[in-house]
Scaffold this active site. Structure first.
Site, PDB file in Angstrom:
ATOM      1  N   CYS A  44      39.246  33.695  44.730  1.00 42.68           N
ATOM      2  CA  CYS A  44      38.995  35.015  43.758  1.00 42.68           C
ATOM      3  C   CYS A  44      38.267  34.892  42.730  1.00 42.68           C
ATOM      4  O   CYS A  44      39.445  34.242  41.904  1.00 42.68           O
ATOM      5  CB  CYS A  44      40.528  36.036  43.997  1.00 42.68           C
ATOM      6  SG  CYS A  44      40.133  37.467  42.982  1.00 42.68           S
ATOM      7  N   CYS A 102      39.901  37.234  39.605  1.00 41.87           N
ATOM      8  CA  CYS A 102      41.471  37.398  39.545  1.00 41.87           C
ATOM      9  C   CYS A 102      42.255  36.583  40.591  1.00 41.87           C
ATOM     10  O   CYS A 102      42.333  35.258  40.193  1.00 41.87           O
ATOM     11  CB  CYS A 102      41.779  38.765  39.611  1.00 41.87           C
ATOM     12  SG  CYS A 102      41.174  39.862  40.959  1.00 41.87           S
ATOM     13  N   SER A 103      43.026  37.134  41.271  1.00 36.25           N
ATOM     14  CA  SER A 103      43.949  36.175  42.149  1.00 36.25           C
ATOM     15  C   SER A 103      44.015  36.939  43.609  1.00 36.25           C
ATOM     16  O   SER A 103      45.322  36.741  44.180  1.00 36.25           O
ATOM     17  CB  SER A 103      45.242  36.250  41.673  1.00 36.25           C
ATOM     18  OG  SER A 103      45.892  37.599  41.237  1.00 36.25           O
ATOM     19  N   CYS A 104      43.094  37.722  43.968  1.00 35.33           N
ATOM     20  CA  CYS A 104      43.353  38.285  45.181  1.00 35.33           C
ATOM     21  C   CYS A 104      43.600  37.310  46.515  1.00 35.33           C
ATOM     22  O   CYS A 104      42.686  36.479  46.408  1.00 35.33           O
ATOM     23  CB  CYS A 104      42.102  39.320  45.534  1.00 35.33           C
ATOM     24  SG  CYS A 104      41.998  40.500  44.400  1.00 35.33           S
TER      25      CYS A 104
END
Lengths: 112, 218
Positions: free
Chosen positions: B123, B126-128
């Site tokens: 991702c 972000c941090s998906c």
């Protein structure tokens, strides 16, 4: 800003960077609670993951470099809850001051 | 030793938490500003009737219950059941729900590794992460280094994870979003054809479902 490359700081895909740091950590209780607050506030319609992302991205690169992941998340959750009127900034500040008097560690102050 | 070793659950490595991360040395450092903010938010939302303590602890329990073992069970089912595999590749969320896993409202896409193609998920924004099947992401997944370089020089990144793919293998990198998550369906290791579904699940590592690793050899 003539040298702006059209990206905001979080849009880091494709940029040069160093080796991937492989060290990790287990999540502390307070971090899990921040995660749970985000999920539950989303389920209850207080704000959305897009609202979380907006607040995170608006914090800027300095926050990314100086705050931990869940520190940024709790700041973004708070920003959204203030905007939606879940509580006031005065209520937040008063409560945070009171919590500081409970003890020197999270374990003593958490009221879990 | 932090806890007893459970042979039946290979994700509980010695020195690792149930979510597959090293234990913290100490959770009782001095109370920080941001910890006070978490406590204050939680208390205010409870006092105003927005949340209950049981909802928060229940959500944490659900989070703790999610581990890469969930994803491994889905992968092993796909290896033994071609019809399930077809459903997984066409709609990974509903196929996972068949097995009782709560995927939430997300779109989940399973991408299949083959002899010709290796898939990697990231991702960049972000941090998906497919947290409903794998638990919370490892710290490296959220770093600037991984997010930046996975789409620019994936083979170099994979080498840092000990994975040296031949040039004949195409590397496909999938960039997740908040609404669309990916999980890698690794290729079944050679020599595992006679293993049971449960034995196969034990071969499936977290990193093999992110694409930074391969399943264990039988």
């Amino acid at each position: 800003m003539s040298d702006w490359n059209g990206r905001r700081w979080h849009d880091m895909g494709g940029q040069a960077a160093g080796p991937v740091p492989m060290d990790g950590h287990d999540f502390a209780l307070w971090e899990k609670r921040v995660d749970a607050l985000m999920v539950l506030c989303g389920q209850k319609g207080l704000f959305t993951v897009d609202g979380l992302r907006r607040a995170l991205e608006d914090m800027g690169e300095d926050a990314f470099d100086t705050m931990s992941y869940y520190e940024r998340w709790v700041a973004a959750v708070n920003q959204n809850l203030l905007e939606t009127g879940a509580y006031s900034i005065e209520e937040l500040g008063t409560r945070m001051d009171e919590i500081a008097t409970r003890g020197p560690t999270y374990a003593e102050a958490q009221n879990g | 030793m932090p806890h007893d070793h459970h042979d039946h659950d290979h994700f509980h490595h010695e020195g690792m938490s149930p979510s597959g991360h090293p234990y913290r040395a100490d959770n009782d450092g001095p109370l920080t500003y941001w910890q006070r903010m978490e406590i204050a938010i939680r208390e205010l939302l409870i006092e105003k009737g927005q949340l209950t303590p049981a909802e928060i602890s229940g959500q944490i329990d659900a989070m703790d219950a999610r581990s890469p073992a969930n994803g491994a069970a889905v992968v092993a089912r796909a290896w033994v059941d071609p019809a399930f595999k077809a459903r997984l590749l066409s709609d990974a969320a509903s196929a996972s729900r068949e097995m009782g896993f709560d995927i939430g409202p997300l779109n989940l896409i399973a991408v299949e590794n083959t002899p010709q193609t290796h898939n990697l998920i990231v991702c960049t924004l972000c941090s998906c992460y497919p947290r409903n099947l794998l638990g919370l992401p490892p710290d490296w997944y959220k770093t600037r280094e991984y997010r930046s370089r996975a789409v620019r020089e994936p083979r170099a990144v994979l080498q840092e994870f000990g994975l040296d793919l031949p040039d004949t293998v195409t590397v496909r990198v999938h960039d997740s979003t908040a609404d669309m998550r990916y999980i890698v369906l690794p290729a079944q290791p050679e020599g595992s054809e006679d293993m049971t579904e449960a034995e196969l699940a034990d071969l499936v590592t977290r990193d093999s479902m992110i694409g930074t690793g391969l399943p264990r050899q039988p």
